[in-house]
Design a protein around this motif. Sequence first.
Motif, short mmCIF file in Angstrom:
data_model
loop_
_atom_site.label_atom_id
_atom_site.label_comp_id
_atom_site.label_asym_id
_atom_site.label_seq_id
_atom_site.Cartn_x
_atom_site.Cartn_y
_atom_site.Cartn_z
N UNK A 101 0.77 -1.27 0.25
CA UNK A 101 -0.01 -0.02 0.24
C UNK A 101 0.85 1.13 -0.45
N UNK A 102 0.40 2.33 -0.77
CA UNK A 102 0.80 3.67 -0.99
C UNK A 102 0.33 5.16 0.23
N UNK A 103 1.07 5.41 1.22
CA UNK A 103 0.41 7.03 2.11
C UNK A 103 0.71 7.78 1.48
N UNK A 110 -5.63 22.37 -7.14
CA UNK A 110 -6.32 21.10 -8.48
C UNK A 110 -5.24 20.88 -8.42
N UNK A 111 -3.80 21.23 -9.33
CA UNK A 111 -2.55 20.68 -9.10
C UNK A 111 -2.14 19.47 -8.35
N UNK A 112 -2.54 20.31 -7.82
CA UNK A 112 -1.64 18.54 -6.78
C UNK A 112 -2.63 17.59 -6.30
N UNK A 113 -3.92 17.63 -6.42
CA UNK A 113 -5.24 16.56 -6.22
C UNK A 113 -5.28 15.84 -7.65
N UNK A 114 -4.88 16.31 -8.70
CA UNK A 114 -4.37 15.82 -9.99
C UNK A 114 -3.18 15.13 -9.76
N UNK A 115 -2.43 15.29 -9.44
CA UNK A 115 -1.46 14.81 -9.39
C UNK A 115 -1.19 13.35 -8.46
N UNK A 116 -2.38 13.49 -7.49
CA UNK A 116 -2.97 12.18 -6.87
C UNK A 116 -3.67 11.47 -7.24
N UNK A 120 -3.02 7.99 -8.12
CA UNK A 120 -3.91 6.61 -7.96
C UNK A 120 -4.16 5.54 -8.88
N UNK A 121 -4.61 6.37 -10.30
CA UNK A 121 -4.78 5.94 -11.13
C UNK A 121 -3.70 4.02 -11.98
N UNK A 122 -2.66 4.72 -11.99
CA UNK A 122 -1.82 4.09 -12.40
C UNK A 122 -1.40 2.76 -10.89
N UNK A 123 -1.50 3.01 -9.13
CA UNK A 123 -1.06 2.62 -8.57
C UNK A 123 -2.63 1.43 -8.94
N UNK A 124 -3.83 1.83 -9.14
CA UNK A 124 -4.76 0.73 -9.23
C UNK A 124 -4.34 -0.76 -9.95
N UNK A 130 -3.51 3.93 -2.85
CA UNK A 130 -3.05 4.43 -2.06
C UNK A 130 -3.95 5.14 -1.08
N UNK A 131 -3.47 5.31 0.26
CA UNK A 131 -4.02 5.73 0.94
C UNK A 131 -4.35 7.04 1.71
N UNK A 132 -4.90 8.18 1.06
CA UNK A 132 -4.99 9.25 1.58
C UNK A 132 -5.36 9.43 3.19
N UNK A 133 -4.16 10.60 4.32
CA UNK A 133 -4.60 10.85 4.83
C UNK A 133 -4.21 12.61 5.28
N UNK A 134 -4.96 13.20 5.89
CA UNK A 134 -5.74 14.63 5.94
C UNK A 134 -5.09 15.32 7.11
N UNK A 135 -3.42 15.97 7.25
CA UNK A 135 -2.63 16.35 8.10
C UNK A 135 -2.28 17.62 8.43
N UNK A 136 -3.29 18.57 7.57
CA UNK A 136 -1.80 19.32 7.20
C UNK A 136 -2.97 20.85 7.44
N UNK A 137 -3.94 20.84 8.40
CA UNK A 137 -4.24 22.02 9.21
C UNK A 137 -4.53 22.49 10.67
N UNK A 138 -4.37 23.09 11.54
CA UNK A 138 -4.40 23.37 12.63
C UNK A 138 -5.75 22.53 12.84
N UNK A 139 -6.76 22.44 12.89
CA UNK A 139 -8.04 22.37 12.90
C UNK A 139 -8.40 20.75 12.21
#
Length: 412
Positions: A101-103, A110-116, A120-124, A130-139
Amino acid sequence: MNKKVVLVWFRNDLRLHDNEVLVDAINKSDLIIPVYCFDPRYFGKNEHTLYHTGFKRASFLRATVEELKTRLQTMGSDLMTFFGYPEEILPKLCAKYEVTEVYHHREVARRETKISEQVEAALWEAKINLRHFIGHTLYHKEDLPFPIKDIPERFNMFRKKIERESTVRLFLEAPTSIPTPQHLEDTTIPSLLDLGYTEEECSWAESQDFCAGENQAIKQLNSVLTPDYAELPNYTLISPYIAIGSLSPLYVYHQMQNSTLATNKRRYDRMLTMLLWRDYFRFMLKKHPNVFFKMSGFSKNTDLEENGREEKVKKWMNALTGEPEVDQVINKLKDTGNITYAERKLIAAYFIQEISENWLIGAAFFEQHLLDFAPATTYGFWSHIAGVGTSQKENNTLAWKDYVKKMLTHKT
């Protein structure tokens, strides 16, 4: 029994502390392969013939990646580094090292999400998730008192509601060891020449000490939080580290709470306000995809003209406007890659009011030169100065000369 191998794809999270992707990978796998890709899409030019990444920020990025690579090596691990497209590189690595698995941390622009999506398509195709995490914000998104679709557009309402009804999570401690395959291939960090910069730019970079990386980020934060700190840059002393991910906003917040800064209400509120604006811009871009990259922004005004005024734009970019305060700040931005938010407001307001309605050109100039460039924050900031931001009360109404008067009193 087959071992679970997780590839950790580092992006704008170049740190060990408070890195949920890394911690979760350690807890749920047998082996970890850390990877960073210098994506060519970030080192070309945009439609305004400005670099997506100027050579100063590219140098800062290289130094940050190098510091992380060194830290991982001292732990018996490594950071594999490549120059190329992650959607091509990562599937090959997965096949070579039998990755399960890839984390990675999810982005919002838009550019960043398109790259993701491409990764994801190539890995699939290889039946790898491709496992997504949400960790860039304070809240954290999951802790918000409202779903993304119901986030208040007004910044002050957004702030009051989350501060009253949500809490900031504790930051995660840095791991002390990372289980990594013993025989990873040796990789090198691409040079500035490899990334497409000139020999002159490379020579300049070699003579600089960028104070990059996680250790320097924490050191700079500690200096800002000391009671006798009185320099003009406050938040902007640490914002490049937050933008590149070598400093976590959660870590910053809790260090603020535990420092004497908490007794200095004015300075504390300024720092916290900047962190909250950063959250707001990211969440707004999630709620209204691409809103900060349209000239009309959040407004209904479609009559804005993409008036070129090429000569005036060039003079502004080259600090030849004839207005001393404006030219001084532009030169400072180009020389250092970092200016206070009061200074940013001054030169942005001047650009919009005196040069061109197409504020996206000015935002692209910031994108090239700012060390702390982040898509949501930088373009969100410009959209509000241009009067088309999502929080109507904060849309700019000041004349640029008023910012000259205010500039010296702001310490952000």
